[in-house]
Design an enzyme around this catalytic site. Structure first.
Site, PDB file in Angstrom:
ATOM      1  N   GLU A  61      22.214  85.583  50.690  1.00 35.04           N
ATOM      2  CA  GLU A  61      23.024  84.749  51.595  1.00 35.04           C
ATOM      3  C   GLU A  61      24.307  84.439  50.848  1.00 35.04           C
ATOM      4  OE1 GLU A  61      22.403  83.901  54.643  1.00 35.04           O
ATOM      5  OE2 GLU A  61      20.316  84.523  54.791  1.00 35.04           O
ATOM      6  N   CYS A  77      29.612  77.441  53.396  1.00 35.87           N
ATOM      7  CA  CYS A  77      29.741  78.892  53.533  1.00 35.87           C
ATOM      8  C   CYS A  77      30.304  79.277  54.895  1.00 35.87           C
ATOM      9  CB  CYS A  77      28.384  79.550  53.333  1.00 35.87           C
ATOM     10  SG  CYS A  77      27.120  78.907  54.436  1.00 35.87           S
ATOM     11  N   LYS A  99      15.120  78.393  40.931  1.00 34.46           N
ATOM     12  CA  LYS A  99      16.165  77.947  40.006  1.00 34.46           C
ATOM     13  C   LYS A  99      17.316  77.363  40.828  1.00 34.46           C
ATOM     14  CE  LYS A  99      19.993  79.499  38.324  1.00 34.46           C
ATOM     15  NZ  LYS A  99      20.727  78.243  38.147  1.00 34.46           N
ATOM     16  N   GLU A 108      37.526  83.536  50.000  1.00 26.26           N
ATOM     17  CA  GLU A 108      36.837  82.289  50.313  1.00 26.26           C
ATOM     18  C   GLU A 108      37.314  81.217  49.333  1.00 26.26           C
ATOM     19  OE1 GLU A 108      32.738  81.908  49.088  1.00 26.26           O
ATOM     20  OE2 GLU A 108      32.202  81.056  51.018  1.00 26.26           O
TER      21      GLU A 108
END
Ligand SMILES: NC(=O)c1ccc[n+]([C@@H]2O[C@H](COP(=O)([O-])OP(=O)(O)OC[C@H]3O[C@@H](n4cnc5c(N)ncnc54)[C@H](O)[C@@H]3O)[C@@H](O)[C@H]2O)c1
Ligand SMILES: C[N+](C)(C)CC=O
Length: 489
Positions: A250, A284, A175, A385
């Site tokens: 992750e 990331c 997905k 973040e």
């Protein structure tokens, strides 16, 4: 506009509900494609197909060499169509075509790497402590894998999951992010062209709340591999507990980049910029926390700001564009709020800190490359973040303080150290709690080396040999070659 379909059990299909979604270019909000919008019902069909292909089909027991060959054919097809794929990726994400071309090279390389690795681990014979026995360890596929990917590196993150899962003999349901599915759809076309048996790889399009939830809760899925945000990761972890799925996560990062006074100054400034403003900071492993030694702090900030002012924003399809837009209005709003919070907490905007005024950029989700100074680790901009083109600058007085600041985070994905003193660099690396640490470099990754996070940046590793092992079960086979009664009872 034709509707791009899902791929379930070897067939291209619309969503059962008939629903569709418009995919827009973040540069100008133009609709670039219409795709099927599946939901949990489509996901269930795909899971059944993958389960059946694993339990009844030949894929899991096909020789590793043959599976590797097929993964190699997919690599060659990606190479063949890399220009089309790069353009699709840029249309979907807004990143420059030059960046997307680099991604496609990396992606073909990932498929080539796992094509080669597929048959290199034939198991191990153990020196059994029991006489007249043979003990061996063999690797087998885990089974049915759910794979969920984010929007920032849509096909790259997909390749890190598809290639090893197939090489190891699993069946899967992928997905992609609902807002960036185009290159993943194209690669499923290439996997069909390569001759992958039906049901082995299935593609379901739709949201996380529907398709993603079904993949993580459904008890016919044996493993879930997820790349995305930390909150989604925690939720998936909870859902995956229903049948104790194998789990690979992750997640995000808030990556420190330590600059010592003895570093090559110009290179460190240049790379500190690259480490963040590439893909508008939507990486990331972006080195968003620049931690600079006190004695060079002011000069470093001055040089950084001078360079950042010159970054050229524009369409990813124009050659002189260095930085594209953010992915969506929702994300732009988050980045704006993130910077505003930082300023309220005392950070100073040295450059940027707003949307650009250029009329050509007004339909896109652009935010100016931004440097925030006078930052301290307790600020939300340093801890959270932001996932945008924003650098926070902190200062340190000595090595010990640099390490303390760098590790003061719930994340542990990546980090960097800039110094000419190699002994000092190695001392720092040994103490930095991150899955990847670069010495005098930034944001480098390749198929041969594992990638993943310490702390809340994730569980498990992608790439390298560990990236294949995520998709393998280890079985111990014990063979008594001289069975006799024990006569205990
Ligand atoms: N560690 C890495 O290698 C790596 C690489 C790329 C991106 N990321 C991280 O990804 C994040 C950005 O991506 P994003 O905004 O797409 O993340 P996200 O968590 O919002 O979405 C990621 C994927 O999860 C799906 N999803 C959302 N809710 C779900 C649910 N309840 N159940 C199952 N699936 C669900 C989404 O539809 C999407 O496909 C950043 O935090 C970034 O650091 C990490
Ligand atoms: C893992 N990487 C660096 C390719 C993309 C992160 O967002």
């Amino acid at each position: 506009m034709d509707v791009k379909k899902q791929y379930i059990n070897g067939k291209w299909v619309l969503a059962l509900s008939g629903e569709t979604r418009e995919i827009i270019n973040p540069f100008d909000q133009e609709v670039v494609a219409l795709v099927a919008e599946g939901n949990e019902k489509d996901a269930k069909l795909a899971i059944d197909a993958a389960r059946n292909a694993f339990d009844q089909g030949d894929w899991a027991t096909t020789s590793a060499t043959e599976r590797g060959n097929l993964v190699g054919v997919i690599a060659a097809l990606i190479e063949r169509d890399k220009e089309e794929l790069a353009e699709l990726e840029s249309l979907d994400t807004g990143k420059t075509v030059e960046e997307s071309r680099g991604d496609m090279e990396d992606i073909a390389g990932v498929f080539r790497y796992y094509a080669e690795l597929a048959d290199k681990d034939g198991g191990e014979i153990i020196d059994s402590p029991v006489p007249d026995t043979i003990s061996k360890v063999v690797k087998e596929p885990v089974g049915v894998c759910g794979q969920i990917t984010p929007w920032n590196y849509p096909l790259l993150q997909a390749s890190w999951k598809l290639a090893p899962a197939l090489a190891a003999g699993n069946t899967l349901i992928m997905k992609p992010s609902e807002i960036t599915p185009l290159t993943t759809i194209k690669v499923f076309e290439l996997m069909e062209e390569a001759g992958l048996p039906k049901g082995v790889a299935n593609l379901v399009l739709g949201t996380g709340a529907t398709v993603g939830e079904e993949l993580s809760t459904n008890e016919n899925v044996d493993l879930i591999s997820f790349t995305g945000g930390i909150e989604t990761g925690k939720r998936i972890m909870r859902s995956a507990s229903s049948n104790v799925k194998k789990l690979a996560l992750e997640l995000g990062g808030k990556n420190p980049n330590i600059i010592f006074a003895d570093a090559d100054f110009d290179t460190a400034v240049d790379q500190a910029m690259n480490a963040v403003f590439f893909h508008a900071g939507q990486i990331c492993s972006a080195g968003t926390r620049v931690i600079v030694e006190e004695s060079i702090h002011d000069a470093f900030v001055e040089a950084l700001v001078a360079r950042v002012k010159k970054i050229h924003l524009g369409s990813g399809f124009e050659e002189d564009t260095q930085m594209g837009p953010l992915i969506s209005q929702e994300h732009l709003d988050k980045v704006k709020a993130y910077v505003e919070d930082g300023v309220k907490e005392g950070a100073k905007v040295a450059v940027g800190g707003s949307r650009p005024t250029d009329p050509k950029l007004q339909n896109g989700f652009f935010y100016l490359p931004t440097v925030l100074t006078e930052c301290t680790t307790d600020m939300s901009v340093v801890q959270h973040e932001g996932f945008g083109p924003v650098i926070t600058v902190e200062r340190f007085r000595d090595e010990k303080e640099a390490i303390r600041l760098a590790n003061d985070s719930i994340y542990g994905l990546a980090g960097g150290v800039w110094t000419k003193d190699i002994t000092k660099a190695e001392r720092c690396v040994a103490k930095m709690r991150m899955g990847t640490v670069w010495i005098n470099d930034a944001n480098v990754y390749f198929p041969h080396a594992p990638w993943g996070g310490f702390k809340q940046s994730g569980i498990g590793r992608e790439l390298g040999k560990p990236g294949l092992e995520e998709y393998q079960e280890t079985k111990h086979v014990y063979h008594n070659i001289n069975p006799e009664p024990i006569n205990w009872f």
